[in-house]
Design a protein around this motif. Structure first.
Motif, PDB file in Angstrom:
ATOM      1  N   TYR A  47       1.824   2.652 -10.506  1.00  0.00           N
ATOM      2  CA  TYR A  47       2.022   2.148  -9.143  1.00  0.00           C
ATOM      3  C   TYR A  47       3.511   2.000  -8.840  1.00  0.00           C
ATOM      4  O   TYR A  47       3.958   2.304  -7.728  1.00  0.00           O
ATOM      5  CB  TYR A  47       1.324   0.802  -8.950  1.00  0.00           C
ATOM      6  N   PHE A  48       4.269   1.551  -9.813  1.00  0.00           N
ATOM      7  CA  PHE A  48       5.717   1.447  -9.628  1.00  0.00           C
ATOM      8  C   PHE A  48       6.317   2.804  -9.287  1.00  0.00           C
ATOM      9  O   PHE A  48       7.105   2.942  -8.342  1.00  0.00           O
ATOM     10  CB  PHE A  48       6.360   0.878 -10.891  1.00  0.00           C
ATOM     11  N   LEU A  49       5.962   3.830 -10.056  1.00  0.00           N
ATOM     12  CA  LEU A  49       6.512   5.171  -9.814  1.00  0.00           C
ATOM     13  C   LEU A  49       6.091   5.710  -8.450  1.00  0.00           C
ATOM     14  O   LEU A  49       6.870   6.370  -7.761  1.00  0.00           O
ATOM     15  CB  LEU A  49       6.052   6.125 -10.919  1.00  0.00           C
ATOM     16  N   TRP A  50       4.869   5.410  -8.087  1.00  0.00           N
ATOM     17  CA  TRP A  50       4.367   5.845  -6.779  1.00  0.00           C
ATOM     18  C   TRP A  50       5.108   5.127  -5.648  1.00  0.00           C
ATOM     19  O   TRP A  50       5.624   5.757  -4.717  1.00  0.00           O
ATOM     20  CB  TRP A  50       2.865   5.594  -6.738  1.00  0.00           C
ATOM     21  N   SER A  51       5.167   3.804  -5.724  1.00  0.00           N
ATOM     22  CA  SER A  51       5.720   3.019  -4.618  1.00  0.00           C
ATOM     23  C   SER A  51       7.241   3.052  -4.560  1.00  0.00           C
ATOM     24  O   SER A  51       7.819   2.998  -3.476  1.00  0.00           O
ATOM     25  CB  SER A  51       5.237   1.571  -4.714  1.00  0.00           C
ATOM     26  N   GLU A  52       7.894   3.161  -5.722  1.00  0.00           N
ATOM     27  CA  GLU A  52       9.361   3.091  -5.740  1.00  0.00           C
ATOM     28  C   GLU A  52      10.030   4.458  -5.696  1.00  0.00           C
ATOM     29  O   GLU A  52      11.130   4.589  -5.170  1.00  0.00           O
ATOM     30  CB  GLU A  52       9.832   2.339  -6.985  1.00  0.00           C
ATOM     31  N   THR A  53       9.389   5.460  -6.278  1.00  0.00           N
ATOM     32  CA  THR A  53      10.036   6.780  -6.336  1.00  0.00           C
ATOM     33  C   THR A  53       9.290   7.836  -5.528  1.00  0.00           C
ATOM     34  O   THR A  53       9.762   8.966  -5.405  1.00  0.00           O
ATOM     35  CB  THR A  53      10.157   7.273  -7.791  1.00  0.00           C
ATOM     36  N   GLY A  54       8.100   7.476  -5.009  1.00  0.00           N
ATOM     37  CA  GLY A  54       7.340   8.420  -4.200  1.00  0.00           C
ATOM     38  C   GLY A  54       6.639   9.499  -4.994  1.00  0.00           C
ATOM     39  O   GLY A  54       6.280  10.548  -4.446  1.00  0.00           O
ATOM     40  N   SER A  55       6.416   9.245  -6.287  1.00  0.00           N
ATOM     41  CA  SER A  55       5.789  10.249  -7.136  1.00  0.00           C
ATOM     42  C   SER A  55       4.328  10.492  -6.730  1.00  0.00           C
ATOM     43  O   SER A  55       3.484   9.599  -6.825  1.00  0.00           O
ATOM     44  CB  SER A  55       5.835   9.801  -8.607  1.00  0.00           C
ATOM     45  N   ARG A  56       4.025  11.704  -6.306  1.00  0.00           N
ATOM     46  CA  ARG A  56       2.647  12.042  -5.933  1.00  0.00           C
ATOM     47  C   ARG A  56       1.749  12.103  -7.162  1.00  0.00           C
ATOM     48  O   ARG A  56       0.572  11.741  -7.102  1.00  0.00           O
ATOM     49  CB  ARG A  56       2.628  13.388  -5.202  1.00  0.00           C
ATOM     50  N   LEU A  57       2.308  12.590  -8.269  1.00  0.00           N
ATOM     51  CA  LEU A  57       1.532  12.663  -9.504  1.00  0.00           C
ATOM     52  C   LEU A  57       1.122  11.268  -9.952  1.00  0.00           C
ATOM     53  O   LEU A  57      -0.041  11.048 -10.333  1.00  0.00           O
ATOM     54  CB  LEU A  57       2.353  13.347 -10.605  1.00  0.00           C
ATOM     55  N   ALA A  58       2.057  10.317  -9.892  1.00  0.00           N
ATOM     56  CA  ALA A  58       1.741   8.942 -10.278  1.00  0.00           C
ATOM     57  C   ALA A  58       0.677   8.362  -9.356  1.00  0.00           C
ATOM     58  O   ALA A  58      -0.222   7.637  -9.805  1.00  0.00           O
ATOM     59  CB  ALA A  58       3.005   8.082 -10.242  1.00  0.00           C
TER      60      ALA A  58
END
Length: 271
Positions: free
Chosen positions: A131-142
């Motif tokens: 969730y951190f990677l998704w919300s903070e870096t915009g990672s679609r894979l995460a």
């Protein structure tokens, strides 16, 4: 008055002494630990000292700690430092011609370090980190990996249920409400995320469920969420006095259960 003035001077002096001592300690720490890379963070700049010091001391205290939690904290500290540097870069130095360049180099370093940290976390399977990677870096894979965990039991914490709710807010409002209620049910005593309350009020409002929206607004007010004053609320929610009394009573019941850490949606049906 002389006594008050003396006390004020003493407090100011003590504060300045504390600041000087803190800077001296950080300078010494940097001098003794080249691995902290303080030289890349423009340590002699008076701007962003607090944010920079937080990064340095976290790095020092986290030496040997390779946990994802520690890396996420370092990322967030660098993010705060970056925001400060972006503001400081707009300040035109008066006496030091090379200060602007040093600030720019420090800014680039903070961005590079955030990239490094996010790269190190890429292979994670922990839902909090995903969730951190998704919300903070915009990672679609995460995001994809995080959403695949829905229904597996891996997201059965208050923070992760709320995180899941944020995804569905614009996609499925009914499901969003279910997830927000579940987040409240999993909330421990004295550990409330007031964004859950705000979301319940706003999503119900968007669905035209004004009684539920008002009830959660009242719950939010109790937990210091800024809301409209009473006159404005009566314009937003044109209920009769009997309805207001009923909803305020329901809000108080919800407040009590949240404060006890015993909230259950089934007990508060239709809200």
């Amino acid at each position: 008055m002389p006594l008050i003035r003396t006390l004020l001077y003493a407090l100011v002096a003590l504060s300045l002494t504390g600041c000087f001592q803190s800077r001296k300690n950080t300078d010494q720490l940097c001098k003794n630990n080249e691995s902290l890379e303080c030289n890349k963070m423009n340590v002699n700049d008076g701007q962003c000292r607090v944010a920079r010091t937080d990064v340095i001391w976290h790095r020092h205290q986290a030496q040997g700690d390779v946990s994802e939690r520690s890396k996420i904290e370092e990322f967030r500290l660098f993010k705060t430092y970056q925001k400060c540097l972006e503001l400081a870069s707009q300040i035109q130095p008066i006496e030091q011609a090379d200060l602007k360049a040093l600030r720019y180099n420090a800014l680039v370093y903070t961005i590079d370090e955030q990239t490094r940290i996010s790269d190190e976390l890429t292979n994670t399977s922990a839902p909090e980190t995903l969730y951190f990677l998704w919300s903070e870096t915009g990672s679609r894979l995460a995001r994809q990996q995080f959403l695949r965990l829905e229904g597996t039991g891996a997201l059965e914490t208050s923070s992760l249920q709320y995180a899941l709710a944020t995804y569905y807010t614009t996609r499925d409002k009914e499901k969003t409400i279910v997830l927000l209620h579940r987040a409240l049910e999993l909330t421990a005593k004295d550990d409330l995320n007031v964004d859950i309350i705000k979301s319940l009020a706003s999503v119900n409002q968007s669905l035209g469920r004004y009684e539920q929206s008002y009830t959660w607004a009242m719950v939010g007010r109790h937990f210091n969420v800024p809301i409209a004053n009473d006159n404005e609320l009566r314009l937003l929610y044109p209920f009769g006095d009997t309805t207001f009394t009923k909803l305020n009573s329901k809000a108080n019941e919800i407040i009590s259960s949240i404060e006890k850490g015993t909230y259950q949606q089934s007990y508060h049906q239709n809200h």
